[in-house]
Design a protein around this motif. Structure first.
Motif, PDB file in Angstrom:
ATOM      1  N   HIS A   1       0.492  -1.374  -0.104  1.00 10.84           N
ATOM      2  CA  HIS A   1       0.096  -0.213  -0.341  1.00 10.84           C
ATOM      3  C   HIS A   1       0.748   1.053  -0.073  1.00 10.84           C
ATOM      4  O   HIS A   1       0.675   2.239  -0.697  1.00 10.84           O
ATOM      5  N   ALA A   2       2.514   1.645   1.382  1.00 12.79           N
ATOM      6  CA  ALA A   2       2.492   2.516   0.919  1.00 12.79           C
ATOM      7  C   ALA A   2       3.304   2.906  -0.760  1.00 12.79           C
ATOM      8  O   ALA A   2       3.787   3.732  -1.574  1.00 12.79           O
ATOM      9  N   ARG A   3       4.075   1.403  -1.341  1.00 12.58           N
ATOM     10  CA  ARG A   3       4.163   1.468  -2.784  1.00 12.58           C
ATOM     11  C   ARG A   3       3.934   2.049  -3.429  1.00 12.58           C
ATOM     12  O   ARG A   3       3.505   3.166  -4.195  1.00 12.58           O
ATOM     13  N   ASP A   4       2.083   1.812  -3.105  1.00 10.50           N
ATOM     14  CA  ASP A   4       0.937   2.114  -4.315  1.00 10.50           C
ATOM     15  C   ASP A   4       0.853   3.471  -4.585  1.00 10.50           C
ATOM     16  O   ASP A   4       0.491   4.232  -4.769  1.00 10.50           O
ATOM     17  N   TYR A   5       0.944   4.380  -3.074  1.00 16.20           N
ATOM     18  CA  TYR A   5       0.350   5.407  -2.598  1.00 16.20           C
ATOM     19  C   TYR A   5       1.500   5.954  -2.814  1.00 16.20           C
ATOM     20  O   TYR A   5       1.327   7.414  -3.619  1.00 16.20           O
ATOM     21  N   HIS A   6       2.703   5.444  -3.307  1.00 15.95           N
ATOM     22  CA  HIS A   6       3.704   6.970  -3.891  1.00 15.95           C
ATOM     23  C   HIS A   6       3.560   6.607  -5.087  1.00 15.95           C
ATOM     24  O   HIS A   6       3.993   7.662  -6.098  1.00 15.95           O
ATOM     25  N   ARG A   7       3.443   5.525  -5.928  1.00 15.64           N
ATOM     26  CA  ARG A   7       3.387   5.822  -7.128  1.00 15.64           C
ATOM     27  C   ARG A   7       2.274   6.564  -7.641  1.00 15.64           C
ATOM     28  O   ARG A   7       2.493   6.911  -8.762  1.00 15.64           O
ATOM     29  N   ASP A   8       1.205   6.286  -6.943  1.00 10.99           N
ATOM     30  CA  ASP A   8      -0.210   7.251  -7.150  1.00 10.99           C
ATOM     31  C   ASP A   8       0.831   8.265  -7.288  1.00 10.99           C
ATOM     32  O   ASP A   8      -0.580   9.113  -8.120  1.00 10.99           O
TER      33      ASP A   8
ATOM     34  N   GLU B   1       3.466  10.445  -7.642  1.00  6.16           N
ATOM     35  CA  GLU B   1       3.745  10.584  -8.391  1.00  6.16           C
ATOM     36  C   GLU B   1       2.696  10.283  -9.786  1.00  6.16           C
ATOM     37  O   GLU B   1       3.336  11.609 -10.795  1.00  6.16           O
ATOM     38  N   GLU B   2       2.294   9.683  -9.982  1.00  5.85           N
ATOM     39  CA  GLU B   2       1.079   9.812 -11.331  1.00  5.85           C
ATOM     40  C   GLU B   2       0.604  11.131 -11.323  1.00  5.85           C
ATOM     41  O   GLU B   2       0.145  11.823 -12.591  1.00  5.85           O
ATOM     42  N   ARG B   3      -0.041  11.336  -9.759  1.00  4.57           N
ATOM     43  CA  ARG B   3      -1.140  12.665  -9.938  1.00  4.57           C
ATOM     44  C   ARG B   3      -0.342  13.668 -10.184  1.00  4.57           C
ATOM     45  O   ARG B   3      -0.567  14.548 -11.106  1.00  4.57           O
ATOM     46  N   ARG B   4       1.020  13.964  -9.823  1.00  2.00           N
ATOM     47  CA  ARG B   4       1.906  14.866 -10.194  1.00  2.00           C
ATOM     48  C   ARG B   4       2.409  14.818 -11.500  1.00  2.00           C
ATOM     49  O   ARG B   4       2.036  16.243 -11.878  1.00  2.00           O
ATOM     50  N   ALA B   5       2.894  14.015 -12.540  1.00  2.00           N
ATOM     51  CA  ALA B   5       2.211  14.139 -13.788  1.00  2.00           C
ATOM     52  C   ALA B   5       1.975  14.412 -14.374  1.00  2.00           C
ATOM     53  O   ALA B   5       1.984  15.657 -15.518  1.00  2.00           O
ATOM     54  N   ALA B   6       0.937  13.307 -13.639  1.00  2.00           N
ATOM     55  CA  ALA B   6      -0.918  14.634 -14.494  1.00  2.00           C
ATOM     56  C   ALA B   6      -0.766  15.952 -14.874  1.00  2.00           C
ATOM     57  O   ALA B   6      -0.920  16.314 -15.147  1.00  2.00           O
ATOM     58  N   LEU B   7      -1.141  16.060 -13.313  1.00  2.00           N
ATOM     59  CA  LEU B   7      -0.775  17.560 -12.667  1.00  2.00           C
ATOM     60  C   LEU B   7      -0.223  18.349 -14.147  1.00  2.00           C
ATOM     61  O   LEU B   7      -0.904  19.673 -14.521  1.00  2.00           O
ATOM     62  N   ALA B   8       1.098  17.973 -13.959  1.00  2.00           N
ATOM     63  CA  ALA B   8       2.198  18.620 -14.493  1.00  2.00           C
ATOM     64  C   ALA B   8       1.558  19.087 -16.778  1.00  2.00           C
ATOM     65  O   ALA B   8       1.801  19.959 -16.963  1.00  2.00           O
ATOM     66  N   GLY B   9       1.134  17.416 -16.516  1.00  2.00           N
ATOM     67  CA  GLY B   9       0.882  17.607 -17.812  1.00  2.00           C
ATOM     68  C   GLY B   9      -0.085  18.088 -19.221  1.00  2.00           C
ATOM     69  O   GLY B   9      -0.566  18.841 -19.606  1.00  2.00           O
ATOM     70  N   LEU B  10      -1.162  18.035 -17.714  1.00  2.00           N
ATOM     71  CA  LEU B  10      -2.207  19.271 -17.578  1.00  2.00           C
ATOM     72  C   LEU B  10      -2.342  20.365 -17.786  1.00  2.00           C
ATOM     73  O   LEU B  10      -2.176  21.238 -18.439  1.00  2.00           O
ATOM     74  N   GLU B  11      -1.336  20.664 -16.941  1.00  2.00           N
ATOM     75  CA  GLU B  11      -0.493  22.588 -17.115  1.00  2.00           C
ATOM     76  C   GLU B  11      -0.358  22.704 -18.773  1.00  2.00           C
ATOM     77  O   GLU B  11      -0.359  23.031 -19.597  1.00  2.00           O
ATOM     78  N   ARG B  12       0.878  21.747 -19.549  1.00  2.00           N
ATOM     79  CA  ARG B  12       1.026  21.745 -20.179  1.00  2.00           C
ATOM     80  C   ARG B  12       0.120  22.487 -21.599  1.00  2.00           C
ATOM     81  O   ARG B  12       0.270  22.711 -22.575  1.00  2.00           O
ATOM     82  N   ARG B  13      -0.770  21.106 -21.396  1.00  2.00           N
ATOM     83  CA  ARG B  13      -1.961  21.489 -22.048  1.00  2.00           C
ATOM     84  C   ARG B  13      -2.397  22.791 -22.034  1.00  2.00           C
ATOM     85  O   ARG B  13      -3.018  22.363 -22.565  1.00  2.00           O
ATOM     86  N   LEU B  14      -2.840  22.874 -20.447  1.00  2.00           N
ATOM     87  CA  LEU B  14      -3.641  23.824 -20.725  1.00  2.00           C
ATOM     88  C   LEU B  14      -3.304  25.323 -21.532  1.00  2.00           C
ATOM     89  O   LEU B  14      -4.060  26.192 -22.146  1.00  2.00           O
ATOM     90  N   ALA B  15      -2.388  24.959 -21.154  1.00  2.00           N
ATOM     91  CA  ALA B  15      -1.282  26.373 -21.559  1.00  2.00           C
ATOM     92  C   ALA B  15      -0.989  26.041 -22.826  1.00  2.00           C
ATOM     93  O   ALA B  15      -0.846  27.278 -24.382  1.00  2.00           O
ATOM     94  N   ALA B  16      -1.169  25.004 -24.227  1.00  2.00           N
ATOM     95  CA  ALA B  16      -1.309  25.121 -25.013  1.00  2.00           C
ATOM     96  C   ALA B  16      -2.454  24.482 -26.228  1.00  2.00           C
ATOM     97  O   ALA B  16      -1.965  25.182 -27.310  1.00  2.00           O
ATOM     98  N   ARG B  17      -3.087  25.239 -25.754  1.00  2.00           N
ATOM     99  CA  ARG B  17      -4.160  24.605 -26.521  1.00  2.00           C
ATOM    100  C   ARG B  17      -5.581  26.040 -26.117  1.00  2.00           C
ATOM    101  O   ARG B  17      -5.927  25.996 -25.246  1.00  2.00           O
TER     102      ARG B  17
END
Length: 271
Positions: free
Chosen positions: A136-143, A145-161
């Motif tokens: 559960h600790a590993r999955d929580y950490h992975r989730d 990191e995925e959320r942070r990556a998804a938010l960073a990608g979302l910010e880039r997409r919002l700025a691009a279109r």
């Protein structure tokens, strides 16, 4: 390399446990273990848990002990921990029986099982829950990191279109615009999508994926392969079976939230 690391981890754990057992027996036991007997006790047990850890990891991810499913999934893991602890104990003692037999050393299987049942059984249950906690600790950490990556990608997409605020729909030969803020949820219908706005349904010729790319992701989120919902119109999310959930909207509509898109809906909005 990952398999070697995994094998090395359980080997090291077995060696450390064997040394501790050997030293404790030399000091406290009437008939202490020889060094090879101590290792024959701890190494097989650790290797068996190395194999069973994959089962525990699968159970931990299949039946997550979270707020939504704590009561039901806790008792599933409680039963699984008791069963696997007993299986591991019987298997470990059986392996020790074979090793002692190969060395022509006396080893009474049933008596050893009875003598050490309570101690080893409790340790095995504890090991199950320790592995589960690590998963559960590993999955929580992975989730995270995925959320942070998804938010960073979302910010880039919002700025691009640009974001679509109005959609052109046709009804009975008339064309008019519908504000996306007024849409409760959107469902796919092959090469069309249906916009649900209150008690009205409008049809637009496009795919759900294409429309999703044009909408504001801070307002609309995918909750299944065939549905988007307006976050501002969600009233409640109720847990359902097998990790799915039911999204209840302000208009009273009930839309299924599939387990695959659960993180997508619950991901925090960008600041």
């Amino acid at each position: 390399m990952r398999r070697l690391k995994w094998f090395g981890f359980w080997t090291l754990l077995g060696l450390v446990s064997g040394v501790q057992l050997y030293l404790a027996d030399q000091r406290l036991a009437l008939h202490p273990y020889a060094w090879w007997q101590a290792l024959a006790t701890t190494l097989p047990a650790c290797y068996l848990w190395g194999v069973l850890s994959f089962v525990v990891a699968w159970l931990g991810r299949r039946f997550r002990v979270d707020r939504a499913n704590f009561g039901r999934h806790f008792f599933i893991h409680l039963g699984a921990s008791l069963d696997l602890a007993l299986l591991q104990l019987v298997a470990a003692v059986g392996v020790q029986d074979l090793l002692h037999g190969a060395a022509s050393e006396p080893f009474v299987f049933v008596q050893k099982l009875v003598d050490n049942f309570t101690l080893f059984y409790q340790w095995n249950v504890l090991i199950y829950w320790t592995i589960l906690a690590v998963v559960h600790a590993r999955d929580y950490h992975r989730d995270l990191e995925e959320r942070r990556a998804a938010l960073a990608g979302l910010e880039r997409r919002l700025a691009a279109r640009p974001v679509t605020e109005r959609l052109l729909v046709e009804n009975d030969g008339r064309s008019f615009f519908v504000r996306t803020a007024d849409v409760d949820w959107i469902e796919a219908a092959r090469n069309y999508v249906r916009l649900h706005s209150g008690d009205r349904v409008h049809t637009v010729r496009t795919t759900l994926a294409a429309l999703e790319a044009r909408l504001d992701p801070e307002r609309f989120r995918r909750i299944s392969r065939s549905a988007l919902v307006n976050l501002d119109r969600i009233r409640e999310v109720q847990p359902w079976f097998h990790g799915d959930a039911i999204v209840i909207l302000e208009c009273g509509a009930r839309v299924t939230l599939s387990r695959r898109y659960r993180r997508n809906l619950l991901a925090p909005a960008t600041p």
